[in-house]
Scaffold this motif. Structure first.
Motif, PDB file in Angstrom:
ATOM      1  N   ALA A  79      27.722  49.725  39.419  1.00  0.00           N
ATOM      2  CA  ALA A  79      27.377  48.370  39.003  1.00  0.00           C
ATOM      3  C   ALA A  79      26.248  48.394  37.972  1.00  0.00           C
ATOM      4  O   ALA A  79      26.276  47.636  36.982  1.00  0.00           O
ATOM      5  N   LYS A  80      25.282  49.280  38.189  1.00  0.00           N
ATOM      6  CA  LYS A  80      24.168  49.391  37.245  1.00  0.00           C
ATOM      7  C   LYS A  80      24.663  49.862  35.880  1.00  0.00           C
ATOM      8  O   LYS A  80      24.263  49.343  34.835  1.00  0.00           O
ATOM      9  N   ARG A  81      25.558  50.841  35.888  1.00  0.00           N
ATOM     10  CA  ARG A  81      26.088  51.379  34.633  1.00  0.00           C
ATOM     11  C   ARG A  81      26.915  50.321  33.891  1.00  0.00           C
ATOM     12  O   ARG A  81      26.824  50.176  32.671  1.00  0.00           O
ATOM     13  N   ALA A  82      27.701  49.566  34.625  1.00  0.00           N
ATOM     14  CA  ALA A  82      28.504  48.506  34.018  1.00  0.00           C
ATOM     15  C   ALA A  82      27.607  47.459  33.368  1.00  0.00           C
ATOM     16  O   ALA A  82      27.890  46.960  32.269  1.00  0.00           O
ATOM     17  N   SER A  83      26.508  47.120  34.043  1.00  0.00           N
ATOM     18  CA  SER A  83      25.570  46.148  33.495  1.00  0.00           C
ATOM     19  C   SER A  83      24.939  46.659  32.207  1.00  0.00           C
ATOM     20  O   SER A  83      24.777  45.912  31.239  1.00  0.00           O
ATOM     21  N   GLU A  84      24.594  47.938  32.169  1.00  0.00           N
ATOM     22  CA  GLU A  84      24.000  48.533  30.965  1.00  0.00           C
ATOM     23  C   GLU A  84      24.979  48.496  29.795  1.00  0.00           C
ATOM     24  O   GLU A  84      24.598  48.180  28.660  1.00  0.00           O
ATOM     25  N   LEU A  85      26.237  48.821  30.070  1.00  0.00           N
ATOM     26  CA  LEU A  85      27.247  48.863  29.006  1.00  0.00           C
ATOM     27  C   LEU A  85      27.551  47.477  28.434  1.00  0.00           C
ATOM     28  O   LEU A  85      27.946  47.352  27.272  1.00  0.00           O
ATOM     29  N   SER A  86      27.364  46.452  29.244  1.00  0.00           N
ATOM     30  CA  SER A  86      27.701  45.091  28.804  1.00  0.00           C
ATOM     31  C   SER A  86      26.536  44.365  28.150  1.00  0.00           C
ATOM     32  O   SER A  86      26.677  43.222  27.715  1.00  0.00           O
ATOM     33  N   GLU A  87      25.382  45.031  28.039  1.00  0.00           N
ATOM     34  CA  GLU A  87      24.195  44.369  27.511  1.00  0.00           C
ATOM     35  C   GLU A  87      24.361  43.901  26.062  1.00  0.00           C
ATOM     36  O   GLU A  87      23.759  42.922  25.651  1.00  0.00           O
ATOM     37  N   ARG A  90      32.714  43.755  26.560  1.00  0.00           N
ATOM     38  CA  ARG A  90      33.474  43.397  27.765  1.00  0.00           C
ATOM     39  C   ARG A  90      33.798  44.679  28.510  1.00  0.00           C
ATOM     40  O   ARG A  90      34.462  45.564  27.975  1.00  0.00           O
ATOM     41  N   VAL A  91      33.313  44.777  29.742  1.00  0.00           N
ATOM     42  CA  VAL A  91      33.458  46.007  30.527  1.00  0.00           C
ATOM     43  C   VAL A  91      34.310  45.720  31.756  1.00  0.00           C
ATOM     44  O   VAL A  91      34.012  44.805  32.533  1.00  0.00           O
ATOM     45  N   ARG A  92      35.377  46.500  31.922  1.00  0.00           N
ATOM     46  CA  ARG A  92      36.191  46.388  33.124  1.00  0.00           C
ATOM     47  C   ARG A  92      35.981  47.650  33.958  1.00  0.00           C
ATOM     48  O   ARG A  92      36.157  48.772  33.467  1.00  0.00           O
ATOM     49  N   VAL A  93      35.593  47.459  35.218  1.00  0.00           N
ATOM     50  CA  VAL A  93      35.336  48.572  36.137  1.00  0.00           C
ATOM     51  C   VAL A  93      36.573  48.744  37.015  1.00  0.00           C
ATOM     52  O   VAL A  93      37.049  47.793  37.642  1.00  0.00           O
ATOM     53  N   LEU A  94      37.107  49.970  37.078  1.00  0.00           N
ATOM     54  CA  LEU A  94      38.341  50.198  37.833  1.00  0.00           C
ATOM     55  C   LEU A  94      38.466  51.667  38.219  1.00  0.00           C
ATOM     56  O   LEU A  94      37.791  52.542  37.672  1.00  0.00           O
ATOM     57  N   ARG A  95      39.318  51.905  39.203  1.00  0.00           N
ATOM     58  CA  ARG A  95      39.519  53.267  39.701  1.00  0.00           C
ATOM     59  C   ARG A  95      40.499  54.036  38.845  1.00  0.00           C
ATOM     60  O   ARG A  95      40.344  55.243  38.636  1.00  0.00           O
ATOM     61  N   GLU A  96      41.559  53.356  38.360  1.00  0.00           N
ATOM     62  CA  GLU A  96      42.576  54.013  37.550  1.00  0.00           C
ATOM     63  C   GLU A  96      42.921  53.123  36.356  1.00  0.00           C
ATOM     64  O   GLU A  96      42.799  51.904  36.421  1.00  0.00           O
ATOM     65  N   ILE A  97      43.375  53.754  35.271  1.00  0.00           N
ATOM     66  CA  ILE A  97      43.779  53.015  34.078  1.00  0.00           C
ATOM     67  C   ILE A  97      45.218  52.535  34.268  1.00  0.00           C
ATOM     68  O   ILE A  97      46.139  53.342  34.415  1.00  0.00           O
ATOM     69  N   PRO A  98      45.459  51.231  34.286  1.00  0.00           N
ATOM     70  CA  PRO A  98      46.832  50.722  34.478  1.00  0.00           C
ATOM     71  C   PRO A  98      47.723  51.068  33.281  1.00  0.00           C
ATOM     72  O   PRO A  98      47.245  51.218  32.152  1.00  0.00           O
ATOM     73  N   ALA A 123      47.737  49.060  29.713  1.00  0.00           N
ATOM     74  CA  ALA A 123      46.428  48.454  29.479  1.00  0.00           C
ATOM     75  C   ALA A 123      45.829  49.033  28.206  1.00  0.00           C
ATOM     76  O   ALA A 123      46.052  50.200  27.870  1.00  0.00           O
ATOM     77  N   ARG A 124      45.053  48.212  27.500  1.00  0.00           N
ATOM     78  CA  ARG A 124      44.466  48.654  26.246  1.00  0.00           C
ATOM     79  C   ARG A 124      42.959  48.421  26.273  1.00  0.00           C
ATOM     80  O   ARG A 124      42.490  47.324  26.578  1.00  0.00           O
ATOM     81  N   PHE A 125      42.217  49.482  25.975  1.00  0.00           N
ATOM     82  CA  PHE A 125      40.765  49.405  25.954  1.00  0.00           C
ATOM     83  C   PHE A 125      40.252  50.050  24.674  1.00  0.00           C
ATOM     84  O   PHE A 125      40.840  51.003  24.165  1.00  0.00           O
ATOM     85  N   GLY A 126      39.132  49.512  24.164  1.00  0.00           N
ATOM     86  CA  GLY A 126      38.542  50.110  22.983  1.00  0.00           C
ATOM     87  C   GLY A 126      37.966  51.476  23.270  1.00  0.00           C
ATOM     88  O   GLY A 126      37.975  52.363  22.407  1.00  0.00           O
ATOM     89  N   GLU A 127      37.473  51.679  24.488  1.00  0.00           N
ATOM     90  CA  GLU A 127      36.848  52.951  24.876  1.00  0.00           C
ATOM     91  C   GLU A 127      36.993  53.128  26.382  1.00  0.00           C
ATOM     92  O   GLU A 127      36.920  52.154  27.135  1.00  0.00           O
ATOM     93  N   ILE A 128      37.206  54.354  26.809  1.00  0.00           N
ATOM     94  CA  ILE A 128      37.292  54.667  28.244  1.00  0.00           C
ATOM     95  C   ILE A 128      36.136  55.596  28.599  1.00  0.00           C
ATOM     96  O   ILE A 128      35.958  56.648  27.984  1.00  0.00           O
ATOM     97  N   ILE A 129      35.332  55.195  29.583  1.00  0.00           N
ATOM     98  CA  ILE A 129      34.192  55.988  30.033  1.00  0.00           C
ATOM     99  C   ILE A 129      34.389  56.310  31.501  1.00  0.00           C
ATOM    100  O   ILE A 129      34.664  55.408  32.321  1.00  0.00           O
ATOM    101  N   TYR A 130      34.271  57.583  31.836  1.00  0.00           N
ATOM    102  CA  TYR A 130      34.384  58.005  33.231  1.00  0.00           C
ATOM    103  C   TYR A 130      32.981  58.134  33.814  1.00  0.00           C
ATOM    104  O   TYR A 130      32.135  58.863  33.281  1.00  0.00           O
ATOM    105  N   PHE A 131      32.745  57.387  34.894  1.00  0.00           N
ATOM    106  CA  PHE A 131      31.411  57.378  35.498  1.00  0.00           C
ATOM    107  C   PHE A 131      30.994  58.797  35.892  1.00  0.00           C
ATOM    108  O   PHE A 131      31.779  59.552  36.457  1.00  0.00           O
ATOM    109  N   GLY A 132      29.766  59.138  35.576  1.00  0.00           N
ATOM    110  CA  GLY A 132      29.235  60.458  35.918  1.00  0.00           C
ATOM    111  C   GLY A 132      29.265  61.397  34.735  1.00  0.00           C
ATOM    112  O   GLY A 132      28.445  62.332  34.656  1.00  0.00           O
ATOM    113  N   GLU A 133      30.181  61.212  33.793  1.00  0.00           N
ATOM    114  CA  GLU A 133      30.211  62.083  32.642  1.00  0.00           C
ATOM    115  C   GLU A 133      29.062  61.744  31.701  1.00  0.00           C
ATOM    116  O   GLU A 133      28.815  60.595  31.376  1.00  0.00           O
TER     117      GLU A 133
END
Length: 364
Positions: free
Chosen positions: A329-337, A341-349, A352-362
């Motif tokens: 949640a903290k990381r998502a808040s930082e990215l949206s500052e 538009r940040v979508r948090v999810l376990r898997e990429i549907p 689905a189309r995203f400008g950038e994909i970030i894997y938490f922890g990397e």
């Protein structure tokens, strides 16, 4: 600019900023109005069907098919006052393609009152600047109804023939014009001038010398002088190179007089902007002043604008079951500052189309 805005919203904000920079004030109309004003002026709407309903008081109402007439009816005639208004409104019309009711987003402006050379040039310039906001080459085709009607007036044509000549000039149908003129008695020189006008187009510098010769000694001469003053006034502006004189730009003589124009943007096959001087429309609604304005079809701009709606979000933040919910949640808040538009999810549907994909922890 906020990346969460849709393409049409961005376009409206750009246009609004431009118009406000010249002192135009926003106008807001109701979603529907009494039908009578539209019923009396259907031709002004280009033959558009008007969607009507009866309200609780038994009045016949219309879903707004136009903004200009609403603005005119709401204004009072005041000597020495020129009102400058802009709008962005959804208008309801029947689509020519689907023949179904559809909402179209329009932006535009109206200058109503004592219309002088400055006001005319300002509106023409704003029309061109509106087209130039979107990073593509554009052209604003300009004509003058006083020139077109003046040359038609020099020929003894009936009212139906006048309307047909105007239509043929609008479609640049030289063969049709020539054929119709052969059926009308009168001065062959006047007919020749009308044919030359219909075939005339190009930059103001290219066209004006020939146009001066065509209009000399005819009822079109006054219209020529106004058009010449307008182009001379705009000759030092940054938009002058995108202006083109083209007398196939014609409007209904019952509603328009003076300067008329249409705008085109590279990549869009149809016109996106239309406007002009429409004093006769004010007379029909009982007003005594002058008016000039234009409307721009915002929906058509979507063909060239990068639509944010094409993406599900700017960033997909992918986390795993082992990751801390609080840290995600903290990381998502930082990215949206920064408005992302940040979508948090376990898997990429799929799909689905995203400008950038970030894997938490990397990269932590």
């Amino acid at each position: 600019m906020n990346t969460a805005l849709r393409a049409d919203e961005e376009a409206v904000l750009k246009l609004r900023s431009l118009y406000e920079s010249r002192g135009y004030q926003g106008y807001k109309m109701n979603g529907f109005e009494e039908y009578d004003i539209y019923a009396q002026n259907k031709d002004f709407l280009g033959g558009e069907a008007v969607i009507t309903f009866t309200d609780t008081e038994g009045r016949l109402m219309a879903l707004k098919p136009d903004v200009t007439m609403s603005i005119i009816r709401s204004r009072a005639d005041e000597d020495g006052v020129t009102e400058k208004l802009y709008y962005d409104e959804n208008v309801c019309r029947v689509s020519h393609d689907s023949h179904r009711l559809k909402e179209f987003l329009q932006s535009g402006l109206e200058c109503i009152g004592e219309i002088d050379l400055y006001n005319t040039c300002e509106v023409v310039s704003l029309a061109a600047e509106s087209l130039g906001l979107f990073g593509r080459r554009f052209v604003l085709d300009i004509s003058h109804m006083g020139i077109v009607t003046g040359l038609i007036d020099a020929i003894p044509a009936s009212e139906s023939q006048r309307k047909e000549l105007t239509r043929l000039i609008g479609s640049k149908n030289l063969h049709g014009i020539e054929k119709l003129l052969s059926e009308i008695p009168g001065d062959s020189e006047a007919k020749s001038k009308l044919l030359r006008l219909a075939d005339l187009s190009g930059s103001p510098d290219e066209v004006l010398p020939s146009l001066r010769e065509i209009c000399k000694g005819t009822p079109a001469e006054e219209g020529f002088r106004e058009l010449e003053r307008v182009t001379e006034t705009l000759s030092q502006s940054g938009i002058f190179g995108s202006l083109r004189l083209d007398f196939s730009v014609v409007q209904d003589m019952s509603y328009y007089n003076g300067i008329v124009f249409q705008g085109f943007i590279e990549g869009i096959p149809e016109k996106v902007l239309s406007g002009g001087r429409y004093d006769p429309l004010l007379r029909r609604i009982g007003k005594n002043k002058g008016a000039i304005g234009f409307a721009l079809n915002v929906e058509s701009l979507e063909k060239i604008l990068e639509s944010k709606d094409a993406l599900d979000a700017d960033i997909a933040l992918v986390y795993s079951e082992e990751d801390s919910a609080a840290e995600v949640a903290k990381r998502a808040s930082e990215l949206s500052e920064n408005g992302k538009r940040v979508r948090v999810l376990r898997e990429i549907p799929k799909r689905a189309r995203f400008g950038e994909i970030i894997y938490f922890g990397e990269g932590q």
